[in-house]
Design an enzyme around this catalytic site. Structure first.
Site, PDB file in Angstrom:
ATOM      1  N   TYR A 110       1.187 -16.191  -8.795  1.00 27.29           N
ATOM      2  CA  TYR A 110       2.151 -16.679  -7.803  1.00 27.29           C
ATOM      3  C   TYR A 110       1.970 -18.179  -7.551  1.00 27.29           C
ATOM      4  CZ  TYR A 110       4.017 -12.087  -6.490  1.00 27.29           C
ATOM      5  OH  TYR A 110       4.658 -10.878  -6.483  1.00 27.29           O
ATOM      6  N   ARG A 112       1.055 -20.543  -9.415  1.00 30.33           N
ATOM      7  CA  ARG A 112       1.607 -21.346 -10.508  1.00 30.33           C
ATOM      8  C   ARG A 112       3.127 -21.413 -10.464  1.00 30.33           C
ATOM      9  NH1 ARG A 112      -2.660 -20.497 -15.350  1.00 30.33           N
ATOM     10  NH2 ARG A 112      -4.423 -20.089 -13.975  1.00 30.33           N
ATOM     11  N   THR A 131      -1.969  -8.534   7.476  1.00 31.45           N
ATOM     12  CA  THR A 131      -0.691  -9.239   7.536  1.00 31.45           C
ATOM     13  C   THR A 131      -0.810 -10.471   6.647  1.00 31.45           C
ATOM     14  OG1 THR A 131      -0.115  -8.427   9.731  1.00 31.45           O
ATOM     15  CG2 THR A 131       0.939 -10.471   9.022  1.00 31.45           C
ATOM     16  N   GLU A 133       0.954 -13.926   4.911  1.00 32.75           N
ATOM     17  CA  GLU A 133       1.982 -14.954   5.029  1.00 32.75           C
ATOM     18  C   GLU A 133       2.219 -15.483   3.630  1.00 32.75           C
ATOM     19  OE1 GLU A 133       3.793 -18.737   5.114  1.00 32.75           O
ATOM     20  OE2 GLU A 133       1.637 -18.648   4.862  1.00 32.75           O
TER      21      GLU A 133
END
Length: 184
Positions: A110, A112, A131, A133
């Site tokens: 992700y 990259r 959780t 973000e």
């Protein structure tokens, strides 16, 4: 403080339920990898998301966050708008031992692509779904794949147990289920 190996992570998960469900190998074929690795655990992102939208033209205030700033979404692929973010939760439920602290870093697959995952440390005796973000730093929409790897958790053991753990102080995110918004 020592970094914990795959053997320790596997033993703690099987004998003490530290990670549930627990994948005792790295699953890689055709997916963004998840499961135990040499010195960490690649957790997965669940199918529930809260996608940030600024249709209300509001100011983001962590002390008074407006839940209407999110659009709830459930599905196998979440599209995060350009230069925006989404909140999600882990598939796995974590129970952190009293003498352990974790740090979490996003998956390079992700990163990259300009997609950054942020998670605060799991403190001693914290438990719950994580959780997550997920920020899309690109000027284009970005895909997040549910039930695939999103971030790696590394576990550190302290040289002695803390005087006061997260569980002792009854932290505000203890035992969280679902995607949890900021609390004061």
């Amino acid at each position: 403080m020592g970094l914990c190996s795959d053997r320790w992570i596997t033993r703690m998960s099987r004998e003490h339920g530290m990670i549930e469900p627990f994948e005792d190998r790295q699953v890689r074929q055709g997916v963004i990898s998840y499961g135990v690795s040499s010195y960490g655990y690649d957790m997965r992102v669940a199918r529930e998301f809260k996608i940030f939208t600024n249709v209300l033209s509001s100011v983001v205030d962590p002390k008074a966050f407006d839940p209407k700033s999110f659009v709830e979404f459930e599905g196998d692929v979440c599209i995060v708008p350009p230069n925006s973010f989404a909140l999600a939760r882990s598939v796995e439920y974590f129970r952190i031992p009293r003498n352990v602290l974790t740090l979490t870093v996003g998956k390079s697959t992700y990163a990259r692509c300009g997609i950054i995952t942020n998670v605060t440390p799991f403190e001693p005796e914290w438990e719950g779904y994580v959780t997550l973000e997920i920020s899309n730093t690109t000027p284009l929409p970005a895909k997040i794949y549910a039930n695939e790897g999103i971030a790696q958790v590394v576990f550190f053991t302290g040289d002695e147990p803390p005087e006061v753990s997260y569980g002792d102080k009854k932290g505000k995110y203890q035992g969280q289920h679902g995607v949890t918004l900021p609390r004061i």
